[in-house]
Enzyme design. Structure first.
Site, PDB file in Angstrom:
ATOM      1  CG  ASN A 279     -50.050 -24.864   6.774  1.00  0.00           C
ATOM      2  OD1 ASN A 279     -49.603 -24.672   5.655  1.00  0.00           O
ATOM      3  ND2 ASN A 279     -51.235 -24.410   7.145  1.00  0.00           N
TER       4      ASN A 279
ATOM      5  CG  ASN B 231     -50.315 -16.904  13.114  1.00  0.00           C
ATOM      6  OD1 ASN B 231     -50.668 -18.071  13.239  1.00  0.00           O
ATOM      7  ND2 ASN B 231     -51.165 -15.944  12.772  1.00  0.00           N
TER       8      ASN B 231
ATOM      9  CG  HIS C 215     -53.978 -14.023   8.935  1.00  0.00           C
ATOM     10  ND1 HIS C 215     -54.810 -14.246  10.011  1.00  0.00           N
ATOM     11  CD2 HIS C 215     -54.656 -13.215   8.082  1.00  0.00           C
ATOM     12  CE1 HIS C 215     -55.949 -13.593   9.816  1.00  0.00           C
ATOM     13  NE2 HIS C 215     -55.882 -12.961   8.654  1.00  0.00           N
TER      14      HIS C 215
ATOM     15  CG  ASP D 286     -53.980 -11.931  12.814  1.00  0.00           C
ATOM     16  OD1 ASP D 286     -53.258 -12.910  13.056  1.00  0.00           O
ATOM     17  OD2 ASP D 286     -55.213 -12.009  12.728  1.00  0.00           O
TER      18      ASP D 286
ATOM     19  CD  GLU E 198     -53.356 -21.624   4.359  1.00  0.00           C
ATOM     20  OE1 GLU E 198     -53.277 -22.741   4.909  1.00  0.00           O
ATOM     21  OE2 GLU E 198     -54.292 -20.839   4.546  1.00  0.00           O
TER      22      GLU E 198
END
Length: 208
Positions: A13, A119, A121, A162, A191
């Site tokens: 990523n 973030n 996930h 989260d 992603e």
């Protein structure tokens, strides 16, 4: 928007973010720092190749090996988070991107960078989030629950795990014969898209 990218592993990523910045003259973010909490993360090599400063901040590097062995999880977490905060101040970081970062930030960094930490996930939050839900654990849980779809979520980080506001979601179907590996392989390309979209979205949010 100057960003720090926090990593723990391979850094695919991170690579997606590096590639996007390189390919777009009008990219709204600039990666000024990569921080890993493990010294063997391949993401550090990716940073080096791209000419981005890279630092390691692990419980051992911050506390020293004797203290790190004795410290509880929260002590280690706060020590590393504070060390990352110092780095972010030094590098004039505007926002923090957690890209496969397998630790949880806590303490001052979460308040100082409130609304400026995102973030990624590997599931469709709010499902399959929380403590212990990372990597293959997530895909195993999705398959065990007989879900028909999964995907990934980019969200703002808050004091919970989260639980922050969702910015981007990408969905993929779950197949009857999926394993955690095949499901991950289907989600992974999304992603990378979601990561770039999420960072660009955060940049536009902070500019308004």
């Amino acid at each position: 928007m100057n960003i720090a990218v926090l990593v723990s592993g391979g850094g695919t990523n991170l690579q997606a973010l590096i590639d996007y910045e390189k390919a777009h003259a009008d990219c709204p973010y600039h990666i000024v720092l990569v921080v890993s909490n493990t010294k063997n993360a391949f993401a550090l090599e990716r940073a080096k190749t791209a000419g981005i400063p890279a630092e390691i901040r692990s419980p051992f590097s911050v506390l020293g090996s004797d203290k790190a062995k004795e410290a509880d999880r929260d002590t280690k977490r706060i020590a590393v988070s504070d060390a990352v905060l110092d780095l972010c101040r030094d590098y004039h970081v505007d926002a923090i991107v957690l890209a496969g970062y397998l630790s949880v930030l806590g303490g001052k960094i979460v308040t100082e960078y409130a609304g400026r930490i995102i973030n990624l996930h590997p599931a469709l939050l709010p499902k399959f989030g929380g403590v212990g839900m990372w990597g293959h654990n997530v895909h195993e849980a999705v398959l065990a629950a007989k879900e028909t779809e999964s995907g990934c979520t980019v969200h703002l980080v808050d004091a919970g795990c989260d639980t922050g506001k969702i910015l981007v979601q990408k969905k993929v179907p779950v197949m009857a014969d999926d394993t955690p590996d095949t499901l991950y392989a289907r989600i992974a390309p999304h992603e990378h898209e979601a990561m770039v979209e999420g960072v660009c979205l955060l940049a536009s949010m902070l500019n308004h």
